[in-house]
Design an enzyme around this catalytic site. Sequence first.
Site, PDB file in Angstrom:
ATOM      1  CB  SER A 182      -0.835  -0.086   1.061  1.00  0.00           C
ATOM      2  OG  SER A 182      -0.263   0.285   1.875  1.00  0.00           O
ATOM      3  CE  LYS A 183      -1.111   6.927  -2.502  1.00  0.00           C
ATOM      4  NZ  LYS A 183      -2.811   6.150  -3.230  1.00  0.00           N
TER       5      LYS A 183
END
Length: 471
Positions: A245-246
């Site tokens: 994810s980010k």
Amino acid sequence: MAQTDDHTPKVRTRFPPSPTGALHLGGARTALFNWLFSRHHHGDFVLRLEDTDRQRSKEEHVRGILQAMEWLGLDYDEGPFFQSQRFERYCQAVEQLLQSGRAYWCHCSPEILEQKREQAMAAKAKPMYDGACREQGLGPAPGAVVRYKGPRSGNTVYNDLVKGPISFDNAELDDLVILRSDGSPTYHLAVVVDDIDMNISHVIRGDDHVNNTPRQILLYQALDAPLPLFAHVPMILGPDKTKLSKRHGATAVMDYRDLGYLPEAMLNALARLGWSHGDQEMFSRQELIDYFDLDAVGRSAAVFDQDKLLRMNQRYIQAAEASRLAELVRPFLAPRGVERPDPELLSACLPELTPRAKTLLELSEWAEPFLKEEPAMDPAAAQKFLGPAQAPVLERVLALVQELGSAPQAMEEAFQGLTQELGLKMKDVAQPVRVALMGRTFSPGIFEVMAILGPERIKARLKRALDLARE
Ligand code: GLU
């Protein structure tokens, strides 16, 4: 399946992104595996945009995905096709399923379905459609949907090319909606109809789609179409083994371009997400095509390691041809105020700078003071190294360059003479000169810098520094 002349099925893969956002690493890896597999087997690669969700699909995302494919060099033989242009075909398939008794109209309202879902949850049962309309023989009506009529017993079995044999109990699969009440097809119907029409031989996709596969297989069968082969590639995790994810850094492919990564580094890192070839770390595009096959795709989750990508990028920067690197770094120089770098100066400084740069962004940072007519001056560096005390040294260096030019050996000898004469250390001469020439306290070796800049630029910059030093 399409046939080649020798009657073996021709490999045809597809990449069907939904244009509801940027192309992320997971999607790009899927695209790459499909592309590599088709290229390895001399097959075709089809691009299809699954834009049936009119609300969330955006033209800008279509453009972004196409750009990312181009940046990675993933060319396609057919497409891009757009599902939004094929609604008539999907309706035809729905009609076919209704006619053959493999689908039915369902009048259950969303409220009723929600009520039933809550009841099932309360009873700790798996919420699934109870088939209320299955045998009702209903027709179209406002708000009605069409559902696929699935078998209620038996198993749906297939052999996943990555995961091995997989079996689902049909009783666990509820009757899918295939046509929404607004007349639009659902993902499952559209994807199956398209893969049939486009003669797709291999469906290679992320393993978040494993559970969709038996439902889709049933649809193929209901449509009397031959099945493609399925391969579900493992999910991608961050180095801490949680879903990528980010938090783990940039996730959109084009962010990596903007951060100064080379497409070949990206391609290499993507290829290694779930696939390997012995211990080899770096692959050329052709090597990837030659070596890639599904039997070397692992079953366990892949880990994306940004640091590794960074190291890889550095190696690719060093391996890149100078003329190409000069082109690649230009978009990073423009925002630094270097719109049209002097081509000779740029090619002169790049070999000196590439070993220091892990990205094109870093490379542009190093190159900027060489290429600017007047490099930006770091005030702290000027304060420390360009004062009245340094003016005599700078004057002497100016005279030396006027007399001798800027060849490294001549300069080194001259600087040594100067330090002895003035009773200074080399750094007492080199550092003011560096700040005068580069506007900052760090750069490649001072004699390399001088050789690259040449006497005319050096003189102009020393004069500017002298003006500052004497103020
Ligand atoms: N549009 C779907 C997605 O982006 C495609 C899935 C598939 O490969 O069938 O997830």
